[in-house]
Design a protein around this motif. Structure first.
Motif, PDB file in Angstrom:
ATOM      1  N   HIS A  87     -14.639  -3.531 -55.864  1.00  0.00           N
ATOM      2  CA  HIS A  87     -15.524  -2.427 -56.230  1.00  0.00           C
ATOM      3  C   HIS A  87     -16.846  -2.506 -55.468  1.00  0.00           C
ATOM      4  CE1 HIS A  87     -12.769  -2.691 -59.690  1.00  0.00           C
ATOM      5  NE2 HIS A  87     -12.952  -1.378 -59.794  1.00  0.00           N
ATOM      6  N   GLN A  88     -17.561  -1.378 -55.506  1.00  0.00           N
ATOM      7  CA  GLN A  88     -18.907  -1.303 -54.944  1.00  0.00           C
ATOM      8  C   GLN A  88     -19.798  -0.579 -55.941  1.00  0.00           C
ATOM      9  OE1 GLN A  88     -18.066   0.707 -51.241  1.00  0.00           O
ATOM     10  NE2 GLN A  88     -17.537  -1.172 -50.165  1.00  0.00           N
ATOM     11  N   GLN A  89     -21.018  -1.052 -56.092  1.00  0.00           N
ATOM     12  CA  GLN A  89     -21.940  -0.498 -57.081  1.00  0.00           C
ATOM     13  C   GLN A  89     -23.149   0.097 -56.374  1.00  0.00           C
ATOM     14  OE1 GLN A  89     -22.551  -2.996 -60.416  1.00  0.00           O
ATOM     15  NE2 GLN A  89     -23.929  -1.607 -61.468  1.00  0.00           N
ATOM     16  N   ILE A  90     -23.535   1.280 -56.832  1.00  0.00           N
ATOM     17  CA  ILE A  90     -24.653   2.002 -56.247  1.00  0.00           C
ATOM     18  C   ILE A  90     -25.894   1.873 -57.122  1.00  0.00           C
ATOM     19  CG2 ILE A  90     -25.501   4.289 -55.567  1.00  0.00           C
ATOM     20  CD1 ILE A  90     -23.410   3.078 -53.711  1.00  0.00           C
ATOM     21  N   GLY A  91     -27.010   1.584 -56.482  1.00  0.00           N
ATOM     22  CA  GLY A  91     -28.312   1.652 -57.126  1.00  0.00           C
ATOM     23  C   GLY A  91     -29.076   2.838 -56.543  1.00  0.00           C
ATOM     24  N   MET A  92     -29.896   3.475 -57.360  1.00  0.00           N
ATOM     25  CA  MET A  92     -30.605   4.664 -56.891  1.00  0.00           C
ATOM     26  C   MET A  92     -32.011   4.714 -57.470  1.00  0.00           C
ATOM     27  SD  MET A  92     -29.356   8.659 -56.865  1.00  0.00           S
ATOM     28  CE  MET A  92     -29.181   8.867 -58.638  1.00  0.00           C
ATOM     29  N   GLN A  93     -32.950   5.151 -56.643  1.00  0.00           N
ATOM     30  CA  GLN A  93     -34.318   5.386 -57.075  1.00  0.00           C
ATOM     31  C   GLN A  93     -34.700   6.817 -56.745  1.00  0.00           C
ATOM     32  OE1 GLN A  93     -36.486   2.279 -54.942  1.00  0.00           O
ATOM     33  NE2 GLN A  93     -36.810   1.182 -56.868  1.00  0.00           N
ATOM     34  N   GLN A 103     -30.148   1.105 -62.011  1.00  0.00           N
ATOM     35  CA  GLN A 103     -29.808  -0.242 -61.566  1.00  0.00           C
ATOM     36  C   GLN A 103     -28.808  -0.845 -62.547  1.00  0.00           C
ATOM     37  OE1 GLN A 103     -30.595  -1.552 -58.743  1.00  0.00           O
ATOM     38  NE2 GLN A 103     -32.171  -0.083 -58.085  1.00  0.00           N
ATOM     39  N   HIS A 104     -27.830  -1.584 -62.018  1.00  0.00           N
ATOM     40  CA  HIS A 104     -26.776  -2.195 -62.836  1.00  0.00           C
ATOM     41  C   HIS A 104     -26.159  -1.162 -63.776  1.00  0.00           C
ATOM     42  CE1 HIS A 104     -27.903  -6.105 -61.333  1.00  0.00           C
ATOM     43  NE2 HIS A 104     -29.166  -5.855 -61.635  1.00  0.00           N
ATOM     44  N   CYS A 105     -25.808  -0.034 -63.179  1.00  0.00           N
ATOM     45  CA  CYS A 105     -25.269   1.087 -63.953  1.00  0.00           C
ATOM     46  C   CYS A 105     -23.755   1.135 -63.755  1.00  0.00           C
ATOM     47  CB  CYS A 105     -25.927   2.383 -63.480  1.00  0.00           C
ATOM     48  SG  CYS A 105     -25.347   3.825 -64.354  1.00  0.00           S
ATOM     49  N   LYS A 106     -23.011   0.905 -64.821  1.00  0.00           N
ATOM     50  CA  LYS A 106     -21.547   0.861 -64.713  1.00  0.00           C
ATOM     51  C   LYS A 106     -20.960   2.207 -64.305  1.00  0.00           C
ATOM     52  CE  LYS A 106     -20.512  -3.073 -67.702  1.00  0.00           C
ATOM     53  NZ  LYS A 106     -19.729  -3.562 -68.857  1.00  0.00           N
ATOM     54  N   ASP A 107     -21.660   3.291 -64.615  1.00  0.00           N
ATOM     55  CA  ASP A 107     -21.162   4.610 -64.242  1.00  0.00           C
ATOM     56  C   ASP A 107     -21.270   4.869 -62.744  1.00  0.00           C
ATOM     57  OD1 ASP A 107     -20.485   5.197 -66.827  1.00  0.00           O
ATOM     58  OD2 ASP A 107     -22.324   6.280 -67.278  1.00  0.00           O
ATOM     59  N   LEU A 108     -21.975   4.001 -62.022  1.00  0.00           N
ATOM     60  CA  LEU A 108     -22.099   4.161 -60.580  1.00  0.00           C
ATOM     61  C   LEU A 108     -21.332   3.069 -59.830  1.00  0.00           C
ATOM     62  CD1 LEU A 108     -25.805   5.321 -60.080  1.00  0.00           C
ATOM     63  CD2 LEU A 108     -23.714   6.691 -60.086  1.00  0.00           C
ATOM     64  N   ILE A 109     -20.214   2.647 -60.422  1.00  0.00           N
ATOM     65  CA  ILE A 109     -19.312   1.696 -59.771  1.00  0.00           C
ATOM     66  C   ILE A 109     -18.097   2.470 -59.254  1.00  0.00           C
ATOM     67  CG2 ILE A 109     -17.830  -0.307 -60.085  1.00  0.00           C
ATOM     68  CD1 ILE A 109     -19.769  -1.321 -62.176  1.00  0.00           C
ATOM     69  N   PHE A 110     -17.780   2.280 -57.992  1.00  0.00           N
ATOM     70  CA  PHE A 110     -16.671   2.981 -57.352  1.00  0.00           C
ATOM     71  C   PHE A 110     -15.605   1.980 -56.902  1.00  0.00           C
ATOM     72  CE2 PHE A 110     -20.243   5.791 -56.913  1.00  0.00           C
ATOM     73  CZ  PHE A 110     -19.732   7.081 -56.875  1.00  0.00           C
ATOM     74  N   ASP A 111     -14.341   2.414 -56.962  1.00  0.00           N
ATOM     75  CA  ASP A 111     -13.304   1.647 -56.281  1.00  0.00           C
ATOM     76  C   ASP A 111     -13.657   1.565 -54.806  1.00  0.00           C
ATOM     77  OD1 ASP A 111     -11.854   1.351 -58.591  1.00  0.00           O
ATOM     78  OD2 ASP A 111     -10.467   3.004 -58.172  1.00  0.00           O
ATOM     79  N   ALA A 112     -13.585   0.368 -54.238  1.00  0.00           N
ATOM     80  CA  ALA A 112     -13.976   0.210 -52.838  1.00  0.00           C
ATOM     81  C   ALA A 112     -12.974   0.852 -51.889  1.00  0.00           C
ATOM     82  CB  ALA A 112     -14.142  -1.272 -52.496  1.00  0.00           C
TER      83      ALA A 112
END
Length: 432
Positions: free
Chosen positions: A195-201, A246-255
């Protein structure tokens, strides 16, 4: 039936109606209706291209009042005849969820003409086995200029039949807010696995929301795919300067895995990614190398689903390249649950049995599909549509944290005096 039972019956009917409608309402905001994808509605139309400037690997997004050549859309398509057709188009502003902006007049979002604009740049194909006519135009142009940021749908009509034939979706950004994206394989599900996780500001800068939960809408996409987009993910931190995810499970994607790629530069010999080409007396048939399940990551530089029309000379690509039948194969020992589809930007987010769905052939032990395509460079992956309609990367092709995906974020805002959603921030990260 007595009065009481009639009331109960009507109540149950109302409840059933609500339960039926709710998924549709959620689907619009959740992207499940895929209204954001280009659409071809005429079987004679092929190879729709929508490119912002010369950025053929990126989203169809331009800046409001942009002065650069990259701030114009190049829209083109082929009609599979040499018969001239008079095409025209109209433009519609849309909300963040791609529903039409009902509170706006045309004069609010466009200067000039918004309807009845004709496509006048027309070229018949030259020295091709399959005849076609290439149509193209740029937008905005001297006849119309956009006045608002946001989502737009441009619909192309056949004036002879007064029927829509193509729908083009694009975005216009005014960049009032700043969006920063980051990607990590160290996720809250696993650590450097699949998986890959996205952080956003989001930094407000030029906007002043008083109710961010009501006024701000966000969309995060992987490789520009609306089918798997994350809509309106709740943020973790809020300040007077902005929001943070940050550390948001809803922003985790299958790689996923790198896209498969091939290039059809000539019909006389094979080129990158092709097994063979043959002529059956009427048409050319092209066979990319068959793909199979993968247990390990193998780097393969790609364009994250994009395609580019060209021939070996890279000259007169629009009207001198040939159309061929492309034969796709995926080796599988057994038939899988759900349907398997060819997916890339050239399929426009479409999942249709008569278009890009693969059929399982037990005699060959392969999923197979045939698509009519124009010569050029193509990227594709395999998507599995589960029985409940949910699309996902086909697991058998692998999920590897090393995959070089690109991610895009769109931020929409509606101020107290605004009558429609504006696109105030955009960012992309990753990819090549």
């Amino acid at each position: 039936m007595n009065y009481t039972s009639s009331i109960h019956t009507k109540s149950w009917m109302l409840l059933i109606g609500i339960l039926f409608i709710l998924p549709l309402v959620g689907g619009v905001r959740g992207g499940l209706l895929f209204a954001q994808n280009h659409e071809i509605m005429d079987e004679n139309i092929r190879t729709l291209q929508v490119v912002a400037g010369d950025r053929w690997t990126e989203m169809p997004l331009i800046k409001l009042n942009g002065t650069r050549t990259n701030d114009v859309l190049h829209i083109s398509f082929d009609d599979m005849t040499h018969d001239y057709r008079r095409f025209s188009y109209k433009v519609q502003h849309c909300e963040a969820d791609w529903s039409p902006s009902e509170s706006l007049f045309e004069s609010d979002f466009i200067e000039g003409f918004y309807n009845g604009l004709t496509i006048d740049d027309v070229q018949e194909s030259i020295n091709t086995q399959m005849l076609y006519t290439h149509y193209k135009f740029t937008f905005p142009n001297s006849q119309c200029r956009l006045k608002m940021s946001g989502n737009y749908i441009l619909t192309i009509f056949d004036d002879n039949e007064d029927e829509p034939v193509v729908k083009v979706c694009f975005m216009v950004s005014e960049e009032k807010a700043q969006v920063v994206l980051s990607m990590t394989p160290n996720t809250d599900i696993d650590n450097r696995k699949s998986h890959q996780q996205i952080g956003m500001q989001l930094r407000y800068n030029g906007i002043s929301p008083t109710r961010p939960d009501m006024q701000i809408h966000t969309v995060v996409l992987q490789n520009q795919q609306w089918a798997t987009a994350k809509w309106n993910t709740p943020w973790q931190y809020s300040t007077t300067q902005g929001l943070e995810w940050q550390h948001c499970k809803d922003l985790i994607f299958d790689a996923g895995n790198e896209y498969y790629k091939y290039e059809i530069l000539s019909v006389d010999h094979t080129t990158m990614g092709l097994d063979r080409i043959f002529w059956d007396g009427e048409n050319y048939h092209v066979y990319p190398w068959a793909v199979a399940p993968q247990n390990s990551y193998l780097y393969n530089e790609d364009a994250d689903g994009a395609f580019y029309i060209r021939n070996s000379d890279n000259y007169e690509n629009d009207f001198s390249t040939e159309y061929v039948f492309v034969h796709y194969n995926f080796a599988s020992r057994e038939q899988l649950d759900g349907d398997i589809y060819i997916d890339g930007q050239f399929t426009y987010g479409k999942y249709a049995p008569d278009y890009n769905m693969m059929q399982y052939n037990p005699e060959t032990g392969c999923y197979e599909a045939i698509m009519l395509q124009k010569q050029g460079y193509y990227n594709y992956k395999l998507m599995q549509q589960l029985p409940d309609g949910t699309p996902r990367n086909l697991p058998l092709t692998g999920n590897f944290y090393e995959t070089e995906n690109s991610y895009q974020a769109l931020v929409y805002f509606r101020g107290p005096t605004d009558r429609a959603d504006r696109l105030v921030g955009y960012c992309t990260v990753g990819g090549k």
